[in-house]
Design a protein around this motif. Structure first.
Motif, mmCIF file in Angstrom:
data_model
loop_
_atom_site.group_PDB
_atom_site.id
_atom_site.type_symbol
_atom_site.label_atom_id
_atom_site.label_comp_id
_atom_site.label_asym_id
_atom_site.label_seq_id
_atom_site.Cartn_x
_atom_site.Cartn_y
_atom_site.Cartn_z
ATOM 1 N N LEU A 30 0.825 -1.206 0.000
ATOM 2 C CA LEU A 30 0.000 0.000 0.000
ATOM 3 C C LEU A 30 0.860 1.258 0.000
ATOM 4 O O LEU A 30 0.536 2.245 -0.681
ATOM 5 N N LEU A 31 1.945 1.244 0.730
ATOM 6 C CA LEU A 31 2.821 2.415 0.767
ATOM 7 C C LEU A 31 3.535 2.607 -0.566
ATOM 8 O O LEU A 31 3.702 3.748 -1.028
ATOM 9 N N LEU A 32 3.929 1.534 -1.210
ATOM 10 C CA LEU A 32 4.546 1.648 -2.541
ATOM 11 C C LEU A 32 3.541 2.216 -3.540
ATOM 12 O O LEU A 32 3.888 3.049 -4.382
ATOM 13 N N GLU A 33 2.288 1.776 -3.426
ATOM 14 C CA GLU A 33 1.234 2.334 -4.284
ATOM 15 C C GLU A 33 1.069 3.826 -4.016
ATOM 16 O O GLU A 33 0.959 4.637 -4.945
ATOM 17 N N ALA A 34 1.064 4.204 -2.735
ATOM 18 C CA ALA A 34 0.903 5.614 -2.376
ATOM 19 C C ALA A 34 2.082 6.444 -2.863
ATOM 20 O O ALA A 34 1.928 7.626 -3.197
ATOM 21 N N LEU A 50 -2.149 6.984 4.076
ATOM 22 C CA LEU A 50 -2.683 6.719 2.738
ATOM 23 C C LEU A 50 -3.729 7.749 2.320
ATOM 24 O O LEU A 50 -3.904 8.022 1.128
ATOM 25 N N GLY A 51 -4.461 8.276 3.312
ATOM 26 C CA GLY A 51 -5.570 9.190 3.018
ATOM 27 C C GLY A 51 -6.887 8.473 2.817
ATOM 28 O O GLY A 51 -7.881 9.099 2.455
ATOM 29 N N TRP A 52 -6.919 7.168 3.076
ATOM 30 C CA TRP A 52 -8.165 6.417 2.935
ATOM 31 C C TRP A 52 -8.134 5.174 3.816
ATOM 32 O O TRP A 52 -7.076 4.722 4.241
ATOM 33 N N ALA A 53 -9.333 4.646 4.088
ATOM 34 C CA ALA A 53 -9.488 3.407 4.846
ATOM 35 C C ALA A 53 -10.356 2.459 4.033
ATOM 36 O O ALA A 53 -11.338 2.877 3.410
ATOM 37 N N ALA A 54 -10.002 1.183 4.042
ATOM 38 C CA ALA A 54 -10.821 0.171 3.370
ATOM 39 C C ALA A 54 -12.028 -0.150 4.239
ATOM 40 O O ALA A 54 -11.898 -0.390 5.444
ATOM 41 N N PHE A 55 -13.222 -0.161 3.614
ATOM 42 C CA PHE A 55 -14.436 -0.456 4.370
ATOM 43 C C PHE A 55 -15.505 -0.992 3.435
ATOM 44 O O PHE A 55 -15.938 -0.284 2.511
ATOM 45 N N ASP A 56 -15.897 -2.230 3.651
ATOM 46 C CA ASP A 56 -16.992 -2.861 2.899
ATOM 47 C C ASP A 56 -16.796 -2.741 1.385
ATOM 48 O O ASP A 56 -17.747 -2.491 0.648
ATOM 49 N N GLY A 57 -15.558 -2.897 0.948
ATOM 50 C CA GLY A 57 -15.268 -2.853 -0.480
ATOM 51 C C GLY A 57 -15.056 -1.461 -1.044
ATOM 52 O O GLY A 57 -14.893 -1.312 -2.257
ATOM 53 N N HIS A 58 -15.032 -0.452 -0.199
ATOM 54 C CA HIS A 58 -14.845 0.929 -0.644
ATOM 55 C C HIS A 58 -13.570 1.510 -0.031
ATOM 56 O O HIS A 58 -13.125 1.073 1.031
ATOM 57 N N ARG A 59 -13.025 2.507 -0.697
ATOM 58 C CA ARG A 59 -11.963 3.306 -0.109
ATOM 59 C C ARG A 59 -12.593 4.591 0.424
ATOM 60 O O ARG A 59 -13.058 5.428 -0.355
ATOM 61 N N ILE A 60 -12.616 4.702 1.737
ATOM 62 C CA ILE A 60 -13.246 5.839 2.406
ATOM 63 C C ILE A 60 -12.169 6.861 2.724
ATOM 64 O O ILE A 60 -11.218 6.565 3.455
ATOM 65 N N ASP A 93 3.635 6.070 -5.602
ATOM 66 C CA ASP A 93 3.322 6.345 -7.004
ATOM 67 C C ASP A 93 4.585 6.603 -7.844
ATOM 68 O O ASP A 93 4.592 7.448 -8.735
ATOM 69 N N GLY A 94 5.639 5.848 -7.533
ATOM 70 C CA GLY A 94 6.857 5.966 -8.331
ATOM 71 C C GLY A 94 7.699 7.192 -8.060
ATOM 72 O O GLY A 94 8.728 7.400 -8.707
ATOM 73 N N ASP A 95 7.281 8.018 -7.107
ATOM 74 C CA ASP A 95 8.015 9.240 -6.763
ATOM 75 C C ASP A 95 8.845 8.950 -5.510
ATOM 76 O O ASP A 95 8.284 8.790 -4.414
ATOM 77 N N PRO A 96 10.164 8.870 -5.617
ATOM 78 C CA PRO A 96 10.992 8.512 -4.459
ATOM 79 C C PRO A 96 10.792 9.436 -3.268
ATOM 80 O O PRO A 96 10.778 8.984 -2.116
ATOM 81 N N ALA A 97 10.633 10.735 -3.515
ATOM 82 C CA ALA A 97 10.453 11.677 -2.404
ATOM 83 C C ALA A 97 9.124 11.430 -1.699
ATOM 84 O O ALA A 97 9.047 11.467 -0.458
ATOM 85 N N ARG A 98 8.084 11.201 -2.475
ATOM 86 C CA ARG A 98 6.775 10.925 -1.882
ATOM 87 C C ARG A 98 6.820 9.604 -1.112
ATOM 88 O O ARG A 98 6.276 9.506 -0.003
ATOM 89 N N LEU A 99 7.445 8.590 -1.687
ATOM 90 C CA LEU A 99 7.541 7.311 -0.995
ATOM 91 C C LEU A 99 8.287 7.465 0.323
ATOM 92 O O LEU A 99 7.873 6.933 1.350
ATOM 93 N N ARG A 100 9.377 8.215 0.307
ATOM 94 C CA ARG A 100 10.137 8.447 1.522
ATOM 95 C C ARG A 100 9.267 9.097 2.595
ATOM 96 O O ARG A 100 9.299 8.734 3.762
ATOM 97 N N SER A 101 8.468 10.058 2.166
ATOM 98 C CA SER A 101 7.608 10.787 3.103
ATOM 99 C C SER A 101 6.578 9.861 3.747
ATOM 100 O O SER A 101 6.403 9.871 4.975
ATOM 101 N N VAL A 102 5.867 9.062 2.937
ATOM 102 C CA VAL A 102 4.816 8.215 3.500
ATOM 103 C C VAL A 102 5.418 7.118 4.380
ATOM 104 O O VAL A 102 4.844 6.758 5.420
ATOM 105 N N VAL A 103 6.575 6.600 3.986
ATOM 106 C CA VAL A 103 7.223 5.572 4.808
ATOM 107 C C VAL A 103 7.659 6.155 6.152
ATOM 108 O O VAL A 103 7.451 5.556 7.209
ATOM 109 N N GLN A 104 8.243 7.344 6.130
ATOM 110 C CA GLN A 104 8.689 7.966 7.379
ATOM 111 C C GLN A 104 7.507 8.249 8.303
ATOM 112 O O GLN A 104 7.604 8.056 9.523
ATOM 113 N N ARG A 105 6.407 8.695 7.741
ATOM 114 C CA ARG A 105 5.227 8.949 8.564
ATOM 115 C C ARG A 105 4.728 7.658 9.207
ATOM 116 O O ARG A 105 4.387 7.631 10.393
#
Length: 259
Positions: free
Chosen positions: A27-31, A56-66, A33-45
């Motif tokens: 999920l973090l690799l998806e977040a 991620l900015g979303w939660a999985a719930f009943d088949g939806h991304r909320i 999105d191929g941008d090393p700086a963005r990946l670094r940021s989400v991993v550090q968080r």
């Protein structure tokens, strides 16, 4: 799909205490999105202990991304039991209230299961109302206020189902909750008062004015608190049942207004 980068990230997450390190790495690799700086940021968080859903900015719930934002209650899988039970009692275009709606997860899931509904979602937390409005979009109305106060007058005595995940954590128990909840989610989304049932009693006292005859409240609760919640609704004149779903560790009370 495994890769050296994914395996290395999963190892870092596992070392930081992640139980589902491989899934989180994907999920973090998806977040990233191929941008090393963005990946670094989400991993550090995430490594710093921020809840995955906020990263991620979303939660999985009943088949939806909320969509979720900082501080807003993150929907839990157990609440899908409330969705399922509410959906069984609804047909298209019925009137439904998602009370204490948080990010609007119950609303989105009911719309997905039932189809078009005359839906109002309500919450007292303005941050929750903002993100719920994004999630629900033009498929319903999202209003801010204390329990039933902001509901439109046309709903009075005409609601088919009130679906609720009100705060039910006893005040003293908040300190024992997982860090991701107690340190990141707004306290107003967790605190149910001394025994956890303050909101349940208030909802029981007010729901009869809004439900149609034969309409029902479906409200999440813990197994230990279920008798107390059920008693509050019975005292208010409802017929009640307590039901459980072991698959999602869910417990809920169904309180039906007499026809």
């Amino acid at each position: 799909m495994t890769s050296p980068a994914r395996d290395a990230l999963a190892a870092r997450l596992r070392a930081a205490g992640s139980v589902f390190a491989e899934d989180e790495a994907d999920l973090l690799l998806e977040a990233g999105d191929g941008d090393p700086a963005r990946l670094r940021s989400v991993v550090q968080r995430r490594l710093a202990g921020e809840p995955l859903e906020y990263v991620l900015g979303w939660a999985a719930f009943d088949g939806h991304r909320i969509r979720v934002t900082q501080g807003v209650f993150v929907p839990r899988a157990r609440t899908t039991a409330v969705v399922e039970q509410a959906a069984r009692r609804l047909q298209r275009y019925d009137r439904v209230v998602d009370l204490c709606c948080g990010a609007g997860a119950i609303s989105v899931a009911l719309l997905g299961r039932v189809g078009a509904l005359d839906l109002v979602a309500a919450d007292i937390d303005p941050d929750a109302v903002d993100v719920a409005a994004e999630n629900v979009g033009d498929r319903g109305i999202v209003v801010a206020g204390d329990l039933f106060d902001p509901l439109p007058d046309r709903f009075r005595g005409a609601v088919d189902v009130i679906a609720v995940n009100a705060p039910y954590v006893p005040t003293a128990s908040i300190a024992t909750m997982p860090t991701e909840a107690r340190d990141h989610e707004h306290r107003i989304a967790l605190d149910g008062g001394a025994d956890g049932l303050d909101l349940h009693r208030r909802i029981a006292a007010g729901a009869g004015e809004w439900l149609r005859p034969g309409g029902a409240v479906v409200i999440e609760v813990s197994a230990a608190q279920a008798p107390g919640s059920s008693a509050a609704f019975e005292d208010a004149g409802f017929a009640t049942s307590v039901e459980t779903d072991d698959d999602v560790d869910g417990t809920w009370v169904v309180a039906t207004r007499p026809a």
